[in-house]
Design a protein around this motif. Structure first.
Motif, PDB file in Angstrom:
ATOM      1  N   ALA A 258       0.848  -1.182   0.000  1.00 52.04           N
ATOM      2  CA  ALA A 258       0.000   0.000   0.000  1.00 52.04           C
ATOM      3  C   ALA A 258       0.883   1.231   0.000  1.00 52.04           C
ATOM      4  O   ALA A 258       2.086   1.152   0.262  1.00 52.04           O
ATOM      5  CB  ALA A 258      -0.910  -0.002   1.230  1.00 52.04           C
ATOM      6  N   GLU A 259       0.293   2.390  -0.303  1.00 54.94           N
ATOM      7  CA  GLU A 259       0.998   3.652  -0.134  1.00 54.94           C
ATOM      8  C   GLU A 259       0.497   4.276   1.155  1.00 54.94           C
ATOM      9  O   GLU A 259      -0.703   4.477   1.335  1.00 54.94           O
ATOM     10  CB  GLU A 259       0.753   4.602  -1.303  1.00 54.94           C
ATOM     11  N   VAL A 260       1.427   4.571   2.057  1.00 64.40           N
ATOM     12  CA  VAL A 260       1.070   5.111   3.366  1.00 64.40           C
ATOM     13  C   VAL A 260       1.847   6.396   3.589  1.00 64.40           C
ATOM     14  O   VAL A 260       3.071   6.410   3.531  1.00 64.40           O
ATOM     15  CB  VAL A 260       1.371   4.110   4.490  1.00 64.40           C
ATOM     16  N   VAL A 261       1.126   7.472   3.842  1.00 58.78           N
ATOM     17  CA  VAL A 261       1.741   8.766   4.139  1.00 58.78           C
ATOM     18  C   VAL A 261       1.580   9.009   5.631  1.00 58.78           C
ATOM     19  O   VAL A 261       0.473   8.916   6.171  1.00 58.78           O
ATOM     20  CB  VAL A 261       1.083   9.893   3.327  1.00 58.78           C
ATOM     21  N   THR A 288       0.303  10.719  15.905  1.00 63.51           N
ATOM     22  CA  THR A 288       0.751  10.153  14.644  1.00 63.51           C
ATOM     23  C   THR A 288      -0.387  10.311  13.636  1.00 63.51           C
ATOM     24  O   THR A 288      -1.522   9.937  13.922  1.00 63.51           O
ATOM     25  CB  THR A 288       1.100   8.670  14.789  1.00 63.51           C
ATOM     26  N   LEU A 289      -0.089  10.868  12.475  1.00 63.08           N
ATOM     27  CA  LEU A 289      -1.086  11.080  11.426  1.00 63.08           C
ATOM     28  C   LEU A 289      -0.757  10.172  10.252  1.00 63.08           C
ATOM     29  O   LEU A 289       0.397  10.090   9.842  1.00 63.08           O
ATOM     30  CB  LEU A 289      -1.070  12.538  10.969  1.00 63.08           C
ATOM     31  N   LEU A 290      -1.773   9.520   9.709  1.00 65.92           N
ATOM     32  CA  LEU A 290      -1.497   8.495   8.707  1.00 65.92           C
ATOM     33  C   LEU A 290      -2.671   8.372   7.744  1.00 65.92           C
ATOM     34  O   LEU A 290      -3.826   8.411   8.160  1.00 65.92           O
ATOM     35  CB  LEU A 290      -1.249   7.172   9.433  1.00 65.92           C
ATOM     36  N   ARG A 291      -2.342   8.251   6.462  1.00 67.94           N
ATOM     37  CA  ARG A 291      -3.388   7.988   5.463  1.00 67.94           C
ATOM     38  C   ARG A 291      -2.902   6.885   4.534  1.00 67.94           C
ATOM     39  O   ARG A 291      -1.747   6.897   4.083  1.00 67.94           O
ATOM     40  CB  ARG A 291      -3.726   9.247   4.667  1.00 67.94           C
ATOM     41  N   VAL A 292      -3.780   5.928   4.256  1.00 63.52           N
ATOM     42  CA  VAL A 292      -3.436   4.732   3.484  1.00 63.52           C
ATOM     43  C   VAL A 292      -4.204   4.732   2.164  1.00 63.52           C
ATOM     44  O   VAL A 292      -5.411   4.986   2.130  1.00 63.52           O
ATOM     45  CB  VAL A 292      -3.777   3.447   4.273  1.00 63.52           C
ATOM     46  N   GLU A 293      -3.482   4.407   1.086  1.00 58.63           N
ATOM     47  CA  GLU A 293      -4.104   4.233  -0.225  1.00 58.63           C
ATOM     48  C   GLU A 293      -3.642   2.900  -0.818  1.00 58.63           C
ATOM     49  O   GLU A 293      -2.489   2.522  -0.681  1.00 58.63           O
ATOM     50  CB  GLU A 293      -3.700   5.370  -1.177  1.00 58.63           C
ATOM     51  N   GLU A 294      -4.567   2.198  -1.460  1.00 53.95           N
ATOM     52  CA  GLU A 294      -4.205   0.947  -2.136  1.00 53.95           C
ATOM     53  C   GLU A 294      -3.215   1.232  -3.266  1.00 53.95           C
ATOM     54  O   GLU A 294      -3.334   2.239  -3.969  1.00 53.95           O
ATOM     55  CB  GLU A 294      -5.445   0.278  -2.722  1.00 53.95           C
ATOM     56  N   LEU A 295      -2.228   0.347  -3.455  1.00 53.91           N
ATOM     57  CA  LEU A 295      -1.238   0.555  -4.504  1.00 53.91           C
ATOM     58  C   LEU A 295      -1.026  -0.727  -5.309  1.00 53.91           C
ATOM     59  O   LEU A 295      -1.517  -0.864  -6.419  1.00 53.91           O
ATOM     60  CB  LEU A 295       0.075   1.046  -3.873  1.00 53.91           C
ATOM     61  N   ALA A 365      -3.807   9.794  -6.008  1.00 52.79           N
ATOM     62  CA  ALA A 365      -4.248   9.375  -4.670  1.00 52.79           C
ATOM     63  C   ALA A 365      -3.150   9.626  -3.645  1.00 52.79           C
ATOM     64  O   ALA A 365      -3.414  10.091  -2.524  1.00 52.79           O
ATOM     65  CB  ALA A 365      -4.650   7.904  -4.687  1.00 52.79           C
ATOM     66  N   GLY A 366      -1.900   9.324  -4.025  1.00 57.41           N
ATOM     67  CA  GLY A 366      -0.783   9.585  -3.134  1.00 57.41           C
ATOM     68  C   GLY A 366      -0.598  11.074  -2.862  1.00 57.41           C
ATOM     69  O   GLY A 366      -0.312  11.486  -1.738  1.00 57.41           O
ATOM     70  N   ARG A 367      -0.768  11.886  -3.903  1.00 62.33           N
ATOM     71  CA  ARG A 367      -0.637  13.342  -3.741  1.00 62.33           C
ATOM     72  C   ARG A 367      -1.685  13.871  -2.765  1.00 62.33           C
ATOM     73  O   ARG A 367      -1.376  14.692  -1.883  1.00 62.33           O
ATOM     74  CB  ARG A 367      -0.800  14.029  -5.095  1.00 62.33           C
ATOM     75  N   ALA A 397       9.635   9.565 -11.352  1.00 57.59           N
ATOM     76  CA  ALA A 397       9.430  10.698 -12.271  1.00 57.59           C
ATOM     77  C   ALA A 397       7.951  11.088 -12.330  1.00 57.59           C
ATOM     78  O   ALA A 397       7.603  12.281 -12.350  1.00 57.59           O
ATOM     79  CB  ALA A 397       9.941  10.339 -13.661  1.00 57.59           C
ATOM     80  N   LEU A 398       7.063  10.087 -12.360  1.00 58.60           N
ATOM     81  CA  LEU A 398       5.627  10.367 -12.400  1.00 58.60           C
ATOM     82  C   LEU A 398       5.178  11.044 -11.109  1.00 58.60           C
ATOM     83  O   LEU A 398       4.410  12.017 -11.131  1.00 58.60           O
ATOM     84  CB  LEU A 398       4.851   9.070 -12.634  1.00 58.60           C
ATOM     85  N   LYS A 399       5.656  10.547  -9.968  1.00 60.70           N
ATOM     86  CA  LYS A 399       5.308  11.158  -8.681  1.00 60.70           C
ATOM     87  C   LYS A 399       5.757  12.614  -8.647  1.00 60.70           C
ATOM     88  O   LYS A 399       5.037  13.491  -8.144  1.00 60.70           O
ATOM     89  CB  LYS A 399       5.952  10.382  -7.538  1.00 60.70           C
ATOM     90  N   SER A 400       6.948  12.889  -9.142  1.00 59.84           N
ATOM     91  CA  SER A 400       7.461  14.257  -9.155  1.00 59.84           C
ATOM     92  C   SER A 400       6.573  15.158 -10.003  1.00 59.84           C
ATOM     93  O   SER A 400       6.261  16.295  -9.619  1.00 59.84           O
ATOM     94  CB  SER A 400       8.894  14.286  -9.682  1.00 59.84           C
ATOM     95  N   ALA A 401       6.127  14.648 -11.166  1.00 58.22           N
ATOM     96  CA  ALA A 401       5.274  15.438 -12.056  1.00 58.22           C
ATOM     97  C   ALA A 401       3.912  15.706 -11.422  1.00 58.22           C
ATOM     98  O   ALA A 401       3.398  16.834 -11.466  1.00 58.22           O
ATOM     99  CB  ALA A 401       5.115  14.720 -13.389  1.00 58.22           C
ATOM    100  N   VAL A 402       3.316  14.693 -10.837  1.00 58.25           N
ATOM    101  CA  VAL A 402       1.987  14.837 -10.240  1.00 58.25           C
ATOM    102  C   VAL A 402       2.041  15.697  -8.985  1.00 58.25           C
ATOM    103  O   VAL A 402       1.163  16.536  -8.743  1.00 58.25           O
ATOM    104  CB  VAL A 402       1.386  13.451  -9.940  1.00 58.25           C
ATOM    105  N   ASN A 403       3.082  15.505  -8.163  1.00 59.77           N
ATOM    106  CA  ASN A 403       3.194  16.250  -6.907  1.00 59.77           C
ATOM    107  C   ASN A 403       3.659  17.691  -7.118  1.00 59.77           C
ATOM    108  O   ASN A 403       3.481  18.534  -6.237  1.00 59.77           O
ATOM    109  CB  ASN A 403       4.163  15.555  -5.950  1.00 59.77           C
ATOM    110  N   GLY A 404       4.301  17.948  -8.260  1.00 63.38           N
ATOM    111  CA  GLY A 404       4.814  19.280  -8.504  1.00 63.38           C
ATOM    112  C   GLY A 404       6.049  19.614  -7.703  1.00 63.38           C
ATOM    113  O   GLY A 404       6.356  20.784  -7.468  1.00 63.38           O
ATOM    114  N   MET A 405       6.782  18.597  -7.274  1.00 64.08           N
ATOM    115  CA  MET A 405       8.020  18.804  -6.528  1.00 64.08           C
ATOM    116  C   MET A 405       8.869  17.552  -6.669  1.00 64.08           C
ATOM    117  O   MET A 405       8.353  16.462  -6.936  1.00 64.08           O
ATOM    118  CB  MET A 405       7.730  19.063  -5.047  1.00 64.08           C
TER     119      MET A 405
END
Length: 447
Positions: A258-261, A288-295, A365-367, A397-405
């Motif tokens: 999963a993707e967990v922030v 602790t703050l946490l958000r989970v997304e299926e990956l 979703a990760g963003r 590279a895709l994460k960088s483009a979508v996140n803008g950083m």
């Protein structure tokens, strides 16, 4: 070699959905050995064979200690929602129902009409939560002989100390515990587990549980006579705690099954409407703050089409560039707890289009998860990325483009296991350097 001549180490364990990892850390913070094995499933079942898991961890600890190191402290982190019923001798009676097992959906569908919502819970009530596993476990053979329920992640330390407990970073994952007043909600426990006396005491992550007893380790000569086990708990908060030691105030974006922030907030907070889960802060009075997304499961679903699977692989390794389709709406990721992913009816059949839509939707979703968590830690907190997906240049590279950083990876590949080792070392009274522990990865160190 005598125990006194061996190098003292703290051991960190990460019980993952796919693999279980073990690292050995010196008092100064150097990772000197590591091992990894697949997390044992029960045959073709998604459920975990808990007894086999404990045995495998014991073997890996012997491996990382070898003939030159000795355990002085140990901490286990890992999966958040899975657990087992155990007998009077703390032996597992049931398998651990995986948090992503589709059987949870049917169980939850039957439960949902009887669960009253309460904004004071730390997490959303959905099919992932432990209380769904409680209900399932009660129907399994041998459940009538249970003396306690133990989280899968806590089971190894429970086995080695003889003391049942539940980490306070895992208790919120049950959806039957409220951190705000540190108590169980009897109505939910009775409905799902049946008997509140099966619940062990809730202990704080980082707290000393007791001294370790292991015949395997004693025979191998790898354990100090006063070695301690330290309360671990949910993997991502512990990994995030370690990364924040290295980069104060950082948000960790961990990408595996999963993707967990996750981030540590200096002040307590309650759950809001942004799907951010809350747990007590680690070695702090905050949260602790946490958000989970299926990956991974979404990628596996899309990869049933061999041509789409090939296109996804080429995008991830950077052979092809993704099409800018992350806002197309052509792919809807599956929900946590087993909800099915889906394509929109008008999605083109072209494999590269579908692959780009899938990965783009997952990156979005990760963003959104990053934005939700960052709001509580100042909105401009540094983001560090970890997990197996950081080794895919196309994904970064895709994460960088979508996140803008820029996407900045943590160099240490086993962030959670090292975070657990840092917790163990700190509880022992050592002062390991988190930059040494997490800032790099030296190859060829096993032996």
């Amino acid at each position: 070699m005598t125990l006194s001549a061996r190098l003292p180490v703290a051991v960190g364990v990460d019980v993952g959905s796919t693999n279980t990892k073990v690292v050995a850390l010196t008092a100064e913070g150097a990772v000197v050995a590591r091992a990894s094995r697949p997390t044992r499933r029960a045959g073709a079942d998604l459920a975990v064979d808990a007894a086999a898991l404990v045995a495998a961890i014991e073997d890996m600890v012997v491996e990382v200690c070898g003939d030159s190191r000795v355990i002085h402290a140990l901490c286990v982190a890992g999966i958040g929602e899975d657990g087992v019923l155990v007998d009077d001798e703390l032996r597992p009676l049931t398998r651990a129902l995986a948090w992503f097992d589709p059987r949870r959906r049917d169980e939850f569908r039957r439960l949902r009409p009887h669960l009253r919502d309460d904004e004071r819970f730390d997490v959303d009530t959905d099919a992932v939560r432990t209380l769904v596993g409680w209900r399932w476990a009660r129907s399994q053979p041998g459940a009538g002989r249970a003396s306690a329920w133990v989280a899968l992640t806590d089971l190894p330390a429970v086995t080695w100390t003889g003391r049942p407990f539940l980490s306070d970073t895992l208790a919120p994952r049950t959806a039957a515990w409220r951190s705000v007043d540190r108590r169980w909600v009897d109505e939910r426990v009775t409905l799902t587990l049946g008997d509140a006396s099966l619940l062990p005491p809730v202990l704080s992550t980082g707290e000393i549980i007791g001294e370790i007893t292991s015949g395997v380790w004693a025979e191998a000569g790898v354990i100090a006579t006063d070695a301690i086990a330290v309360v671990g708990g949910h993997d991502h908060p512990i990994g995030g705690w370690g990364v924040q030691l290295m980069v104060p105030g950082a948000v960790l974006d961990s990408m595996g099954t999963a993707e967990v922030v996750v981030a540590q907030s200096a002040v307590p907070r309650r759950r809001g409407g942004d799907h951010v889960d809350v747990a007590p802060g680690i070695r702090s009075t905050g949260s602790t703050l946490l958000r989970v997304e299926e990956l991974a499961r979404n990628v596996q679903w899309a990869s049933r089409d061999p041509e789409v699977a090939r296109a996804i692989r080429h995008l991830l390794i950077g052979r092809d560039a993704p099409l800018p389709l992350w806002d197309s709406g052509w792919f809807t990721p599956g929900e946590r707890g087993g909800g099915e992913p889906s394509y929109a009816g008008d999605v083109p059949a072209d494999p590269r289009v579908r692959a780009s839509a899938v990965l783009g939707a997952l990156a979005v979703a990760g963003r959104e998860a990053i934005h939700a968590v960052r709001r509580d830690v100042g909105g401009i907190a540094a983001v560090r990325m970890a997990g197996g997906w950081v080794r895919s240049p196309g994904w970064i590279a895709l994460k960088s483009a979508v996140n803008g950083m820029p996407a900045v990876p943590v160099l240490e590949p086993e962030v959670t296991a090292v975070g657990a080792a840092l917790l163990a070392a700190t509880a022992r009274g050592w002062h390991p350097d988190p930059v040494d522990a997490l800032g790099g990865f030296a190859t060829g160190m096993l032996g």
